[in-house]
Scaffold this active site. Sequence first.
Site, PDB file in Angstrom:
ATOM      1  N   TYR A   1      -8.180  10.932   8.381  1.00 25.17           N
ATOM      2  CA  TYR A   1      -9.389  10.104   8.359  1.00 25.17           C
ATOM      3  C   TYR A   1     -10.512  10.851   7.645  1.00 25.17           C
ATOM      4  O   TYR A   1     -10.890  11.953   8.047  1.00 25.17           O
ATOM      5  CB  TYR A   1      -9.808   9.762   9.794  1.00 25.17           C
ATOM      6  CG  TYR A   1     -11.063   8.919   9.867  1.00 25.17           C
ATOM      7  CD1 TYR A   1     -11.093   7.647   9.314  1.00 25.17           C
ATOM      8  CD2 TYR A   1     -12.221   9.407  10.489  1.00 25.17           C
ATOM      9  CE1 TYR A   1     -12.247   6.868   9.379  1.00 25.17           C
ATOM     10  CE2 TYR A   1     -13.373   8.632  10.552  1.00 25.17           C
ATOM     11  CZ  TYR A   1     -13.381   7.363   9.993  1.00 25.17           C
ATOM     12  OH  TYR A   1     -14.510   6.606  10.050  1.00 25.17           O
TER      13      TYR A   1
ATOM     14  N   LYS B   1      -2.849   2.869   8.994  1.00 28.80           N
ATOM     15  CA  LYS B   1      -3.025   1.750   8.057  1.00 28.80           C
ATOM     16  C   LYS B   1      -1.746   0.927   7.965  1.00 28.80           C
ATOM     17  O   LYS B   1      -0.651   1.465   8.118  1.00 28.80           O
ATOM     18  CB  LYS B   1      -3.366   2.280   6.658  1.00 28.80           C
ATOM     19  CG  LYS B   1      -4.698   3.006   6.565  1.00 28.80           C
ATOM     20  CD  LYS B   1      -5.016   3.386   5.124  1.00 28.80           C
ATOM     21  CE  LYS B   1      -6.404   3.986   5.041  1.00 28.80           C
ATOM     22  NZ  LYS B   1      -6.785   4.300   3.653  1.00 28.80           N
TER      23      LYS B   1
ATOM     24  N   GLU C   1      -6.631   2.235  -3.170  1.00 27.38           N
ATOM     25  CA  GLU C   1      -5.742   1.153  -3.584  1.00 27.38           C
ATOM     26  C   GLU C   1      -6.153   0.629  -4.951  1.00 27.38           C
ATOM     27  O   GLU C   1      -7.213   0.998  -5.466  1.00 27.38           O
ATOM     28  CB  GLU C   1      -5.711   0.032  -2.549  1.00 27.38           C
ATOM     29  CG  GLU C   1      -7.049  -0.527  -2.150  1.00 27.38           C
ATOM     30  CD  GLU C   1      -6.953  -1.447  -0.912  1.00 27.38           C
ATOM     31  OE1 GLU C   1      -7.108  -2.651  -1.099  1.00 27.38           O
ATOM     32  OE2 GLU C   1      -6.719  -0.960   0.208  1.00 27.38           O
TER      33      GLU C   1
ATOM     34  N   ARG D   1     -25.178  -9.454  -3.227  1.00 26.02           N
ATOM     35  CA  ARG D   1     -24.444 -10.705  -3.014  1.00 26.02           C
ATOM     36  C   ARG D   1     -25.285 -11.592  -2.101  1.00 26.02           C
ATOM     37  O   ARG D   1     -25.635 -11.173  -0.993  1.00 26.02           O
ATOM     38  CB  ARG D   1     -23.104 -10.423  -2.345  1.00 26.02           C
ATOM     39  CG  ARG D   1     -22.199  -9.527  -3.167  1.00 26.02           C
ATOM     40  CD  ARG D   1     -20.839  -9.472  -2.523  1.00 26.02           C
ATOM     41  NE  ARG D   1     -19.950  -8.561  -3.210  1.00 26.02           N
ATOM     42  CZ  ARG D   1     -18.656  -8.456  -2.944  1.00 26.02           C
ATOM     43  NH1 ARG D   1     -18.114  -9.207  -1.986  1.00 26.02           N
ATOM     44  NH2 ARG D   1     -17.903  -7.613  -3.603  1.00 26.02           N
TER      45      ARG D   1
ATOM     46  N   LYS E   1     -18.194  -6.179   0.944  1.00 27.48           N
ATOM     47  CA  LYS E   1     -19.297  -5.532   0.235  1.00 27.48           C
ATOM     48  C   LYS E   1     -20.512  -6.450   0.202  1.00 27.48           C
ATOM     49  O   LYS E   1     -20.382  -7.668   0.134  1.00 27.48           O
ATOM     50  CB  LYS E   1     -18.856  -5.215  -1.195  1.00 27.48           C
ATOM     51  CG  LYS E   1     -17.709  -4.214  -1.242  1.00 27.48           C
ATOM     52  CD  LYS E   1     -16.972  -4.261  -2.565  1.00 27.48           C
ATOM     53  CE  LYS E   1     -15.743  -3.370  -2.511  1.00 27.48           C
ATOM     54  NZ  LYS E   1     -14.844  -3.617  -3.653  1.00 27.48           N
TER      55      LYS E   1
ATOM     56  N   GLU F   1      -9.598   1.902  -6.549  1.00 30.96           N
ATOM     57  CA  GLU F   1     -10.569   2.276  -5.516  1.00 30.96           C
ATOM     58  C   GLU F   1     -10.324   3.696  -5.004  1.00 30.96           C
ATOM     59  O   GLU F   1      -9.172   4.093  -4.790  1.00 30.96           O
ATOM     60  CB  GLU F   1     -10.441   1.342  -4.301  1.00 30.96           C
ATOM     61  CG  GLU F   1     -10.775  -0.099  -4.563  1.00 30.96           C
ATOM     62  CD  GLU F   1     -10.812  -0.920  -3.275  1.00 30.96           C
ATOM     63  OE1 GLU F   1     -11.427  -1.987  -3.304  1.00 30.96           O
ATOM     64  OE2 GLU F   1     -10.225  -0.490  -2.249  1.00 30.96           O
TER      65      GLU F   1
ATOM     66  N   LYS G   1       0.819  -1.219   0.000  1.00 34.06           N
ATOM     67  CA  LYS G   1       0.000   0.000   0.000  1.00 34.06           C
ATOM     68  C   LYS G   1       0.851   1.266   0.000  1.00 34.06           C
ATOM     69  O   LYS G   1       0.413   2.293  -0.529  1.00 34.06           O
ATOM     70  CB  LYS G   1      -0.962  -0.004   1.188  1.00 34.06           C
ATOM     71  CG  LYS G   1      -1.873  -1.230   1.237  1.00 34.06           C
ATOM     72  CD  LYS G   1      -2.634  -1.463  -0.066  1.00 34.06           C
ATOM     73  CE  LYS G   1      -2.982  -2.914  -0.251  1.00 34.06           C
ATOM     74  NZ  LYS G   1      -3.439  -3.270  -1.602  1.00 34.06           N
TER      75      LYS G   1
ATOM     76  N   ASN H   1      -6.921  -2.890  -7.028  1.00 31.53           N
ATOM     77  CA  ASN H   1      -7.139  -4.333  -6.944  1.00 31.53           C
ATOM     78  C   ASN H   1      -6.739  -4.939  -8.279  1.00 31.53           C
ATOM     79  O   ASN H   1      -7.313  -4.603  -9.317  1.00 31.53           O
ATOM     80  CB  ASN H   1      -8.598  -4.641  -6.635  1.00 31.53           C
ATOM     81  CG  ASN H   1      -8.994  -4.125  -5.271  1.00 31.53           C
ATOM     82  OD1 ASN H   1      -8.227  -4.243  -4.311  1.00 31.53           O
ATOM     83  ND2 ASN H   1     -10.150  -3.530  -5.174  1.00 31.53           N
TER      84      ASN H   1
ATOM     85  N   ARG I   1      -7.209  -7.656  -9.853  1.00 25.42           N
ATOM     86  CA  ARG I   1      -7.954  -8.869 -10.204  1.00 25.42           C
ATOM     87  C   ARG I   1      -9.302  -8.499 -10.809  1.00 25.42           C
ATOM     88  O   ARG I   1      -9.708  -7.344 -10.767  1.00 25.42           O
ATOM     89  CB  ARG I   1      -8.219  -9.677  -8.932  1.00 25.42           C
ATOM     90  CG  ARG I   1      -9.049  -8.863  -7.927  1.00 25.42           C
ATOM     91  CD  ARG I   1      -9.541  -9.652  -6.742  1.00 25.42           C
ATOM     92  NE  ARG I   1     -10.481  -8.894  -5.935  1.00 25.42           N
ATOM     93  CZ  ARG I   1     -10.155  -8.025  -4.995  1.00 25.42           C
ATOM     94  NH1 ARG I   1      -8.883  -7.791  -4.725  1.00 25.42           N
ATOM     95  NH2 ARG I   1     -11.086  -7.374  -4.323  1.00 25.42           N
TER      96      ARG I   1
HETATM   97  C1  MV4 Z   1      -9.978   5.148   4.770  1.00 24.79           C
HETATM   98  C2  MV4 Z   1     -11.182   5.573   5.367  1.00 24.79           C
HETATM   99  C3  MV4 Z   1     -11.251   6.891   5.793  1.00 24.79           C
HETATM  100  N1  MV4 Z   1     -10.201   7.710   5.630  1.00 24.79           N
HETATM  101  N2  MV4 Z   1      -8.957   6.019   4.629  1.00 24.79           N
HETATM  102  C4  MV4 Z   1     -11.090   0.521   4.470  1.00 24.79           C
HETATM  103  C5  MV4 Z   1     -10.524  -0.535   3.587  1.00 24.79           C
HETATM  104  C6  MV4 Z   1      -9.242   0.013   3.064  1.00 24.79           C
HETATM  105  N3  MV4 Z   1      -9.123  -0.333   1.696  1.00 24.79           N
HETATM  106  C7  MV4 Z   1      -9.315   1.474   3.274  1.00 24.79           C
HETATM  107  N4  MV4 Z   1     -10.472   1.729   4.074  1.00 24.79           N
HETATM  108  C8  MV4 Z   1     -10.776   2.985   4.491  1.00 24.79           C
HETATM  109  N5  MV4 Z   1      -9.797   3.899   4.347  1.00 24.79           N
HETATM  110  C9  MV4 Z   1      -9.092   7.263   5.047  1.00 24.79           C
HETATM  111  N6  MV4 Z   1      -8.049   8.097   4.920  1.00 24.79           N
HETATM  112  C10 MV4 Z   1     -12.212   4.663   5.494  1.00 24.79           C
HETATM  113  C11 MV4 Z   1     -12.028   3.359   5.067  1.00 24.79           C
HETATM  114  C12 MV4 Z   1     -13.159   2.496   5.245  1.00 24.79           C
HETATM  115  C13 MV4 Z   1     -13.821   1.909   4.160  1.00 24.79           C
HETATM  116  C14 MV4 Z   1     -13.413   2.102   2.849  1.00 24.79           C
HETATM  117  C15 MV4 Z   1     -14.067   1.525   1.808  1.00 24.79           C
HETATM  118  C16 MV4 Z   1     -15.174   0.722   2.058  1.00 24.79           C
HETATM  119  C17 MV4 Z   1     -15.581   0.504   3.325  1.00 24.79           C
HETATM  120  C18 MV4 Z   1     -14.925   1.089   4.400  1.00 24.79           C
HETATM  121  C19 MV4 Z   1     -15.380   0.865   5.699  1.00 24.79           C
HETATM  122  C20 MV4 Z   1     -14.724   1.438   6.736  1.00 24.79           C
HETATM  123  C21 MV4 Z   1     -13.613   2.236   6.523  1.00 24.79           C
END
Ligand code: MV4
Length: 508
Positions: free
Chosen positions: A204, A160, A290, A340, A239, A277, A118, A292, A294
């Site tokens: 955040y 993270k 990020e 789903r 999801k 994403e 990441k 993915n 796939r």
């Molecule tokens: C975040 C976020 C809020 N702020 N980053 C969750 C999975 C990972 N791929 C990154 N995620 C998140 N990153 C920042 N800076 C909130 C999430 C997150 C989230 C993201 C996508 C789909 C569902 C989620 C559920 C909780 C938190």
Amino acid sequence: MTDIKKILIANRGEIAVRIARACRDAGITSVAVYSDPDRTAYHIRAADEAYPLGGATSAESYLVQEKIIAIAKESGAQAIHPGYGFLAENASFAELCRQNNIIFIGPTPEVISLLGDKLEARQTAVKSGLPLAPAGTHASDDIKKAHQTAKDIGYPILIKAAAGGGGKGMRIVEDEDGLEAALATAASEASSAFGDKRVYIEKYIARPRHIEIQILADTHGNVIHLGERECSIQRRHQKVIEESPSPVVDDALRSRMGEAAVAIARESGYIGAGTVEFLVDEKLNFYFLEVNTRLQVEHPVTELVTGIDLVQEQFKIAAGQKLALKQSDINHRGHAIECRIYAEEAAAGFIPSTGRLAAYNEPSGPGVRVDSGFVAGDSIPVYYDSLIAKLITWGSDRDQAIRRMRRALEEYVVQGVETTIPFELLVMKNQRYIDGKLSTHFIADEFPDLAASLAQPEDEMALSAMAAAIVDFQRKSKMAGLGQRETSTADSWKLSGRIDGLRKVWQK
Ligand code: MV4
């Protein structure tokens, strides 16, 4: 260019069936592999040939790289499609394919490694000019620097894991008092989960939407995007309902996000189908999350609104063909929604429900597609993911897609296991969903009772899910022994009572 005549499908369930169908459409011979509990599974019949892997758990079967390579060679398959999960984002497997002169249907091992880290993916996004949430990188043991970074970014911040993704090892920190402890736990969690303790700090983003862009890149430097999917309705980072287009993305935003996705694909040397994403905040600012590397579970919603078969595109790219489509050829028509269908009891906090599909009848009719891996009489094994099928509806607009989804969910007959169907029907009738006011907090906000059971720490959740599955499995095995075919209502109530009891004990 390679003329691909035979493909090994290194997966099971609905996605293996989906890929076998694409092979049939393309005139390509398909080869299934299967574990012991899957010896009668539908994906075997969907393919032209099938080879046993042996073993029951994923680690003993679908994840055994050498066995899969050996079967590819024995069967004469020129390519391996990994589906999603299992070996789909495993760089060493992609490398092993290369060493054995087998085409891995996906990006190169180098790209999988780059984007799988990441922090490196973030760097690549920065180089590509993508918008990102403000962040700082540092060693988790440099507390002083961490405090400065968090202060510069401004609280709340999110910690993270570099090797993370899918939400594992994330920690929200509200103020500086919580920083040190959160850094320590995040680093130790990351270390035990991924064998890599590197973490980083990000601003955040509160109540975001999760919106992702589908891309296609060929081996000749052509990269296009196929618009977005909104995947905000999720729980525990899994999801449940996705759709395309997003209710908040207009043509201008789609172009900007699409161009960003194409830019990082070019910068990373991406090949194949992939997904970029993003988080989207209330003001519709978007931030890179990020990539993915796939084919994703939710790819059908993109297929229904663009009319493009993504698996066929993967085959053509893997064969070295040029993309037949330019960006200007991509049009979006109507609206698609995917539910789903998991073998899970939503009311009990989405705990897995395993057993036999005593009765199973899929919906159909106008605007309905079902991608499934099971037929009536099949058992849902305890060993793997609990996804039974994906129900996708298309409508000329969002309202029609929702109405068709309600009809199809009502038409769906599943007996013998609990499913997410009743929950999804509630969502399709939920006013906030109908209004398209989505965020990743949707389930917690609208279904607070479910949210309470979802709030369990992940380890406990996994433990209670496992125990529930075992109780369920033992009960059903016993019934099978007695020649009973269906779960009686009385049994169900007794079972949920026992599960509730167990959960109460663990919550203490
Ligand atoms: C975040 C976020 C809020 N702020 N980053 C969750 C999975 C990972 N791929 C990154 N995620 C998140 N990153 C920042 N800076 C909130 C999430 C997150 C989230 C993201 C996508 C789909 C569902 C989620 C559920 C909780 C938190």
